[in-house]
Scaffold this motif. Structure first.
Motif, PDB file in Angstrom:
ATOM      1  N   GLU A  50     -65.446  31.308  -1.267  1.00  0.00           N
ATOM      2  CA  GLU A  50     -65.161  31.751   0.087  1.00  0.00           C
ATOM      3  C   GLU A  50     -63.748  32.326   0.130  1.00  0.00           C
ATOM      4  N   ASP A  51     -63.618  33.537   0.645  1.00  0.00           N
ATOM      5  CA  ASP A  51     -62.366  34.286   0.719  1.00  0.00           C
ATOM      6  C   ASP A  51     -61.762  34.574  -0.658  1.00  0.00           C
ATOM      7  N   ASP A  53     -61.188  36.641  -4.239  1.00  0.00           N
ATOM      8  CA  ASP A  53     -61.021  38.060  -4.528  1.00  0.00           C
ATOM      9  C   ASP A  53     -61.806  38.562  -5.731  1.00  0.00           C
ATOM     10  N   HIS A  74     -70.338  32.377  -1.977  1.00  0.00           N
ATOM     11  CA  HIS A  74     -71.162  33.447  -1.432  1.00  0.00           C
ATOM     12  C   HIS A  74     -71.797  34.200  -2.598  1.00  0.00           C
ATOM     13  N   PHE A  96     -63.508  44.482   1.681  1.00  0.00           N
ATOM     14  CA  PHE A  96     -63.397  43.034   1.496  1.00  0.00           C
ATOM     15  C   PHE A  96     -64.496  42.583   0.548  1.00  0.00           C
ATOM     16  N   ARG A  97     -64.284  41.471  -0.100  1.00  0.00           N
ATOM     17  CA  ARG A  97     -65.330  40.869  -0.924  1.00  0.00           C
ATOM     18  C   ARG A  97     -66.374  40.247  -0.001  1.00  0.00           C
ATOM     19  N   ALA A 100     -65.588  37.050   2.000  1.00  0.00           N
ATOM     20  CA  ALA A 100     -64.531  37.029   3.020  1.00  0.00           C
ATOM     21  C   ALA A 100     -65.136  36.600   4.351  1.00  0.00           C
ATOM     22  N   THR A 101     -64.388  35.808   5.092  1.00  0.00           N
ATOM     23  CA  THR A 101     -64.883  35.322   6.377  1.00  0.00           C
ATOM     24  C   THR A 101     -64.539  36.296   7.503  1.00  0.00           C
ATOM     25  N   ARG A 104     -60.958  36.034   8.458  1.00  0.00           N
ATOM     26  CA  ARG A 104     -60.021  36.786   7.626  1.00  0.00           C
ATOM     27  C   ARG A 104     -59.965  38.254   8.059  1.00  0.00           C
ATOM     28  N   GLN A 107     -58.058  38.530  11.391  1.00  0.00           N
ATOM     29  CA  GLN A 107     -56.618  38.376  11.172  1.00  0.00           C
ATOM     30  C   GLN A 107     -56.032  39.673  10.614  1.00  0.00           C
ATOM     31  N   TRP A 108     -56.703  40.268   9.645  1.00  0.00           N
ATOM     32  CA  TRP A 108     -56.248  41.520   9.047  1.00  0.00           C
ATOM     33  C   TRP A 108     -56.217  42.634  10.099  1.00  0.00           C
ATOM     34  N   HIS A 139     -69.602  34.558   6.357  1.00  0.00           N
ATOM     35  CA  HIS A 139     -69.206  35.453   5.274  1.00  0.00           C
ATOM     36  C   HIS A 139     -69.717  36.856   5.578  1.00  0.00           C
TER      37      HIS A 139
END
Length: 168
Positions: A50-51, A53, A74, A96-97, A100-101, A104, A107-108, A139
């Motif tokens: 999770e999250d 890279d 995931h 994003f992968r 990624a939640t 996330r 926030q970005w 995800h």
């Protein structure tokens, strides 16, 4: 060491799934089991924390990624999900992968749009063209299909429900 709680989301399934696995279980074994269970080609699946890279090494063991509460993974065929976020007629894009939640991404996006923490707290991500507001822990890969590997969001004000006042 006893079994490890493995919590996962997989391409095409929004709900968080659970599986108990032995510490010596390999990532390849998890891929084979879950690919078959969810009717996805195991040879094409990638596994992300999770999250995380980078995809996990198929030869690795799950015990190396687990914490006291287990591990969150995931599984997806896409290496990344192209995300587009629109706010106030402005658009930003980023890859994003799949693990990624939504939190996330929000926030970005809030940083990209120059929002303060307070402003960001009053907004949520909504899938573009819908009223679907996925949970912050979802995800991206559970929301994006493999053939497209992309996802669009609108950053919208969170609905506030004010209590009714009593009239005397």
């Amino acid at each position: 060491m006893s079994s490890i709680d493995l919590f996962y989301q997989i391409e095409g399934v929004r709900e968080i799934q659970h599986l108990d696995v032995e510490p010596e279980t390999t990532i390849a074994s998890i891929i084979a089991t879950l690919g078959k269970q969810h009717d996805l080609p195991a040879e094409a699946l990638l596994v992300f924390l999770e999250d995380g890279d980078e995809p996990l090494d198929h030869a690795g063991h799950i015990k190396h990624h687990a914490g006291p509460a287990g591990v969150k993974l995931h599984l997806h065929r896409c290496k990344h999900v192209e995300v587009v976020v629109t706010f106030n007629r402005k658009t930003v894009e980023h890859n994003f992968r799949p693990g990624a939640t939504v939190a996330r991404v929000k926030q970005w996006a809030a940083r990209k749009f120059g929002m303060t923490d307070e402003e960001a707290g009053e907004h949520v991500l909504q899938i573009a063209g819908t009223h679907d507001r996925p949970p912050v822990g979802a995800h991206l890969g559970s929301l994006a299909a493999c053939t497209h590997c992309n996802l669009g969001f609108d950053l919208v004000p969170d609905e506030r429900i004010n209590g009714a006042s009593e009239i005397a």
